[in-house]
Design a protein around this motif. Sequence first.
Motif, PDB file in Angstrom:
ATOM      1  N   ARG A  23       0.836  -1.191   0.000  1.00  0.00           N
ATOM      2  CA  ARG A  23       0.000   0.000   0.000  1.00  0.00           C
ATOM      3  C   ARG A  23       0.870   1.239   0.000  1.00  0.00           C
ATOM      4  NH1 ARG A  23      -4.385   0.154   4.679  1.00  0.00           N
ATOM      5  NH2 ARG A  23      -3.151   1.848   5.566  1.00  0.00           N
ATOM      6  N   ARG A 153      -2.946  -0.938  -6.159  1.00  0.00           N
ATOM      7  CA  ARG A 153      -2.089  -1.145  -4.997  1.00  0.00           C
ATOM      8  C   ARG A 153      -2.191  -0.001  -3.992  1.00  0.00           C
ATOM      9  NH1 ARG A 153       3.894  -0.367  -6.530  1.00  0.00           N
ATOM     10  NH2 ARG A 153       3.159   1.785  -6.420  1.00  0.00           N
ATOM     11  N   ASP A 154      -2.194   1.240  -4.491  1.00  0.00           N
ATOM     12  CA  ASP A 154      -2.168   2.411  -3.614  1.00  0.00           C
ATOM     13  C   ASP A 154      -3.558   2.883  -3.208  1.00  0.00           C
ATOM     14  OD1 ASP A 154       0.547   2.300  -3.961  1.00  0.00           O
ATOM     15  OD2 ASP A 154       0.622   3.898  -5.451  1.00  0.00           O
ATOM     16  N   GLU A 155      -4.602   2.248  -3.770  1.00  0.00           N
ATOM     17  CA  GLU A 155      -5.986   2.610  -3.445  1.00  0.00           C
ATOM     18  C   GLU A 155      -6.250   4.084  -3.730  1.00  0.00           C
ATOM     19  OE1 GLU A 155      -6.365   1.324   0.575  1.00  0.00           O
ATOM     20  OE2 GLU A 155      -6.220  -0.799   0.073  1.00  0.00           O
TER      21      GLU A 155
END
Length: 319
Positions: A23, A153-155
């Motif tokens: 994240r 992945r990083d939202e």
Amino acid sequence: MADEEARGTTERVLTLLGLLQQRRVWTGDELADRLGVTPRTVRRDVERLRAIGYPVRAEHGIGGGYQLGPGQELPPLLFDDEEAIATAVALLAGTGAASTGDAALRALTKLDRVLPTRLRHEVRALSGSVESFGGGRAPVDPEVLMTLARACRDEVEAGFEYPSKEGTGRRRVEPHRLVASDRRWYLLAYDLDRADWRTFRLDRMAEVTARTWRFRPRADAPDAAAFVQRGVAGGAYRRQARFLVRAPAATVRTQVSANAAMVVEVDATTCEIHSGADNLDVVLMYVAALGHAFRVLEPPDLATRAEELAARLTAAVQP
């Protein structure tokens, strides 16, 4: 005792590194909760990662926390510049292969976390020289793959131009997962303007961008692979069909393309086939050609069509 403590610390630091790769930003309290330690121990472990070359940044304030940024140099004991470039290019090529695409993209996304900026330009330039022949998926710009993989992945929200019946327009989404079939790459995302989950083909996207606006993952997120396969196998067609097949699901899956139908296990010797078409006679003939005993579950009129077909075939072999 000291060896056990050192081993425990090493395992915890590696776990911390894995979390930072998953994240974009973690708060100290979130990491402490995941690792089962105090925030003070998290700070010490972060310093251990920094000491061996991992560029862990700490930002204060709203939206701040720990994040693993691109470094000035690659972490020790991993790759030198040439090895990193060769690995990244090989992974870019692998994202187009039906058998290794998902794993290659996951590995490339992790490598992207620590790939220095000076090497990213070289990787992009070299990736243009990598091609494949034969079957495989529809070509997709590696930069589009990476942009959406990072957004998942990083939202963070993503946007892109996408064609529809009304014409091409801008879509704003919360990306959830990238899904690969044997032919294409798809994005499962929550469409903010339509307030529902949608599937998008990557080869139809244009002007793909990721925003800095973060979102909280939705609790009602569907199973990505199953959702996309249902849409690909039948959702886009006017009519849907369902069959009960007297054969193991594993056997039928070797006969049926994932793009043509969805195979659902019922028990060890029986499965269901879900598919769609504008003309269900095509699906009926497809299932009959598999060579297994089967029964039409729905729609009812397709069962009538099966009886008519059986009568014609029986008449064809009579003297």
